[in-house]
Each structure stands twice: as structure tokens, then as C-alpha cells.
Design a protein around this motif. Sequence first.
Motif, PDB file in Angstrom:
ATOM      1  N   GLU A  89       0.815  -1.219   0.000  1.00 60.97           N
ATOM      2  CA  GLU A  89       0.000   0.000   0.000  1.00 60.97           C
ATOM      3  C   GLU A  89       0.847   1.266   0.000  1.00 60.97           C
ATOM      4  N   ARG A  90       2.141   1.145   0.262  1.00 52.01           N
ATOM      5  CA  ARG A  90       2.996   2.326   0.295  1.00 52.01           C
ATOM      6  C   ARG A  90       3.852   2.470  -0.959  1.00 52.01           C
ATOM      7  N   ARG A  91       3.793   1.510  -1.876  1.00 52.89           N
ATOM      8  CA  ARG A  91       4.698   1.605  -3.003  1.00 52.89           C
ATOM      9  C   ARG A  91       3.999   1.695  -4.364  1.00 52.89           C
ATOM     10  N   THR A  92       2.706   2.022  -4.368  1.00 53.81           N
ATOM     11  CA  THR A  92       2.008   2.170  -5.644  1.00 53.81           C
ATOM     12  C   THR A  92       1.800   3.643  -5.975  1.00 53.81           C
ATOM     13  N   GLU A  93       1.744   3.954  -7.246  1.00 52.98           N
ATOM     14  CA  GLU A  93       1.480   5.329  -7.684  1.00 52.98           C
ATOM     15  C   GLU A  93       0.087   5.764  -7.237  1.00 52.98           C
ATOM     16  N   GLN A  94      -0.874   4.835  -7.287  1.00 54.16           N
ATOM     17  CA  GLN A  94      -2.243   5.182  -6.927  1.00 54.16           C
ATOM     18  C   GLN A  94      -2.347   5.605  -5.458  1.00 54.16           C
ATOM     19  N   PHE A  95      -1.558   4.963  -4.604  1.00 54.38           N
ATOM     20  CA  PHE A  95      -1.570   5.330  -3.188  1.00 54.38           C
ATOM     21  C   PHE A  95      -1.204   6.797  -3.024  1.00 54.38           C
ATOM     22  N   TRP A  96      -0.169   7.245  -3.737  1.00 57.02           N
ATOM     23  CA  TRP A  96       0.271   8.633  -3.596  1.00 57.02           C
ATOM     24  C   TRP A  96      -0.712   9.600  -4.253  1.00 57.02           C
ATOM     25  N   ILE A  97      -1.292   9.189  -5.376  1.00 57.75           N
ATOM     26  CA  ILE A  97      -2.304  10.031  -6.025  1.00 57.75           C
ATOM     27  C   ILE A  97      -3.509  10.213  -5.106  1.00 57.75           C
ATOM     28  N   ASP A  98      -3.933   9.120  -4.459  1.00 58.02           N
ATOM     29  CA  ASP A  98      -5.067   9.181  -3.531  1.00 58.02           C
ATOM     30  C   ASP A  98      -4.764  10.058  -2.324  1.00 58.02           C
ATOM     31  N   ASN A  99      -3.482  10.274  -2.055  1.00 55.41           N
ATOM     32  CA  ASN A  99      -3.092  11.099  -0.913  1.00 55.41           C
ATOM     33  C   ASN A  99      -2.609  12.486  -1.332  1.00 55.41           C
ATOM     34  N   GLY A 100      -3.053  12.941  -2.540  1.00 54.69           N
ATOM     35  CA  GLY A 100      -2.839  14.322  -2.929  1.00 54.69           C
ATOM     36  C   GLY A 100      -1.632  14.628  -3.777  1.00 54.69           C
ATOM     37  N   VAL A 101      -0.859  13.618  -4.156  1.00 56.75           N
ATOM     38  CA  VAL A 101       0.314  13.865  -4.999  1.00 56.75           C
ATOM     39  C   VAL A 101      -0.132  13.951  -6.457  1.00 56.75           C
ATOM     40  N   PRO A 102       0.311  14.980  -7.212  1.00 53.27           N
ATOM     41  CA  PRO A 102      -0.050  15.070  -8.631  1.00 53.27           C
ATOM     42  C   PRO A 102       0.369  13.811  -9.388  1.00 53.27           C
ATOM     43  N   ALA A 103      -0.463  13.403 -10.333  1.00 56.08           N
ATOM     44  CA  ALA A 103      -0.220  12.152 -11.059  1.00 56.08           C
ATOM     45  C   ALA A 103       1.154  12.128 -11.719  1.00 56.08           C
ATOM     46  N   GLN A 104       1.621  13.304 -12.239  1.00 53.25           N
ATOM     47  CA  GLN A 104       2.907  13.330 -12.930  1.00 53.25           C
ATOM     48  C   GLN A 104       4.095  13.125 -11.964  1.00 53.25           C
ATOM     49  N   ASN A 105       3.845  13.288 -10.664  1.00 48.14           N
ATOM     50  CA  ASN A 105       4.914  13.109  -9.676  1.00 48.14           C
ATOM     51  C   ASN A 105       4.825  11.780  -8.930  1.00 48.14           C
ATOM     52  N   ALA A 106       3.792  11.019  -9.200  1.00 51.53           N
ATOM     53  CA  ALA A 106       3.555   9.793  -8.424  1.00 51.53           C
ATOM     54  C   ALA A 106       4.697   8.792  -8.554  1.00 51.53           C
ATOM     55  N   ALA A 107       5.245   8.630  -9.752  1.00 49.05           N
ATOM     56  CA  ALA A 107       6.341   7.670  -9.950  1.00 49.05           C
ATOM     57  C   ALA A 107       7.564   8.050  -9.118  1.00 49.05           C
ATOM     58  N   ASP A 108       7.853   9.363  -9.039  1.00 53.04           N
ATOM     59  CA  ASP A 108       8.988   9.821  -8.228  1.00 53.04           C
ATOM     60  C   ASP A 108       8.761   9.527  -6.753  1.00 53.04           C
ATOM     61  N   TYR A 109       7.510   9.648  -6.307  1.00 49.82           N
ATOM     62  CA  TYR A 109       7.206   9.378  -4.901  1.00 49.82           C
ATOM     63  C   TYR A 109       7.363   7.899  -4.569  1.00 49.82           C
ATOM     64  N   VAL A 110       7.018   7.033  -5.522  1.00 53.02           N
ATOM     65  CA  VAL A 110       7.225   5.602  -5.311  1.00 53.02           C
ATOM     66  C   VAL A 110       8.708   5.316  -5.115  1.00 53.02           C
ATOM     67  N   GLN A 111       9.550   5.943  -5.940  1.00 51.85           N
ATOM     68  CA  GLN A 111      10.996   5.708  -5.866  1.00 51.85           C
ATOM     69  C   GLN A 111      11.587   6.290  -4.587  1.00 51.85           C
ATOM     70  N   LYS A 112      11.158   7.488  -4.207  1.00 51.27           N
ATOM     71  CA  LYS A 112      11.786   8.179  -3.085  1.00 51.27           C
ATOM     72  C   LYS A 112      11.180   7.833  -1.729  1.00 51.27           C
ATOM     73  N   HIS A 113       9.859   7.570  -1.708  1.00 52.27           N
ATOM     74  CA  HIS A 113       9.193   7.419  -0.416  1.00 52.27           C
ATOM     75  C   HIS A 113       8.405   6.127  -0.264  1.00 52.27           C
ATOM     76  N   GLY A 114       8.183   5.426  -1.341  1.00 52.15           N
ATOM     77  CA  GLY A 114       7.291   4.272  -1.264  1.00 52.15           C
ATOM     78  C   GLY A 114       7.977   2.951  -1.039  1.00 52.15           C
ATOM     79  N   SER A 115       9.301   2.935  -0.966  1.00 52.15           N
ATOM     80  CA  SER A 115      10.029   1.690  -0.764  1.00 52.15           C
ATOM     81  C   SER A 115      11.202   1.925   0.174  1.00 52.15           C
ATOM     82  N   PHE A 116      11.736   0.848   0.711  1.00 53.02           N
ATOM     83  CA  PHE A 116      12.832   0.926   1.656  1.00 53.02           C
ATOM     84  C   PHE A 116      14.144   1.274   0.956  1.00 53.02           C
ATOM     85  N   CYS A 117      14.842   2.278   1.456  1.00 51.90           N
ATOM     86  CA  CYS A 117      16.158   2.666   0.932  1.00 51.90           C
ATOM     87  C   CYS A 117      17.201   2.412   2.017  1.00 51.90           C
ATOM     88  N   PRO A 118      18.179   1.519   1.785  1.00 52.23           N
ATOM     89  CA  PRO A 118      19.237   1.317   2.776  1.00 52.23           C
ATOM     90  C   PRO A 118      19.975   2.628   3.060  1.00 52.23           C
TER      91      PRO A 118
END
Length: 201
Positions: A89-118
Motif C-alpha cells: 500500500e505504500r509503493r504504488t502510484e495510486q496510493f500517492w495520487i489518492d493522498n494528494g500527490v499530482p499524477a505526474q509526480n507519483a512515480a517519483d514518490y514511489v521511488q523516493k518514499h514508497g520503498s525501503f532505501c538502505p
Amino acid sequence: MVTAYVSLHTGRPDSQTDQEVSYEGYSRLPVEFSDDFGNVKLDLFFPAVLKDSGQTLNYIAIGAHERGQGGLFMRVPTLPMLLDAAPPERRTEQFWIDNGVPAQNAADYVQKHGSFCPHVVICNTDPVVLPKDLHPIARVARKLFDAGMLDAAVLPPKLYEAINDELQRAGVPVIPVTRTATATMTESISKMKSLRAYGVE
């Protein structure tokens, strides 16, 4: 200044490719060091883990090459860290769109915030400052020891003494060593039994 590369490892590495992690999107990260690798602070985020890898991070290493096989300058153990992705639920583009992120930025949010970064933080990789006039063999030995890559107990005694004499001359802390030995039993079992017969334990 020299450029070195930080890598992640599942076990204690002896080279850059030894037990290196291999999740999708992973790459080594460059970092600038002084020639003596002294007083270095690292604060790095590795690429996000987008798919479960089943691997556990146990070591961080710093080596010579950006890709492929290369020697290590130092390695640092870390607390075990499972390299798996964040919950779905934290790594999909739709999750971020549903939470107010513009659709064109959703992919960036998945990369930066939607998955674990060591996240790698090293406060000080080498507190010992090595003087310029230090003999090269003693310099390398001290750097390898500080990096956890030299067991002083395996050095021949004469070489160990010579290295520490040079370190002491230059005002650098000597390399400590705890030597181990094995004892052998020279008395035969039959002789020990005969001694017991005379009341000798």
C-alpha cells in the motif's frame, strides 16, 4: 583526494564482489576520501528496494572500483537489515495520487518514499592520523588493522615487531595482538593409569 565506492554486503567481504547484495536497482555509491582515509563521515541513501530480495545486509564496505572486482580499503559491520520492499500500500502510484500527490509526480514518490532505501551512516572511519614519513609497510599494516582486515596474530613475530617499532617511532598507536597457542598431552593414557594406581592424580 581519491574517489572510492561504498558497497553493501550480506556477509564479511574480502573483496568488492564478495557477498555483495544484488537487488534490482542497486549500485555502489561514490564518496571522496583523503589519501589516508582519515576522519571520514558518510551519510548515504542507496537506491530503493522495489522488490523483496530475501537478502540481509550485514556489512558495509569501501573499495576501489565502481563496478566489478576490486580491493577493499575498509569494511564496517552493521546491524542486520532485511532488504525487502515496503508494504504494497505504500509503493504504488495510486496510493500517492489518492493522498494528494499530482499524477505526474507519483512515480517519483514511489521511488523516493514508497520503498525501503538502505541508509548508511559512518561517523568516523579512521581516527588514527598517519604521518607522511611513516614507512609504507607500517602505513599499510595500520590501515588494514583499523579497517578490520588484518589479524595481527598471523604476522611473523619479527615483522610484527618491526611494524610496531616504526609505528612507535612515528607516534602512531601500535597494533595490539593476542596470540593463542595449543597444548599437547605427552603422557600416554596407560602411564596415567599406572600413576593413579600409586595415588597420583
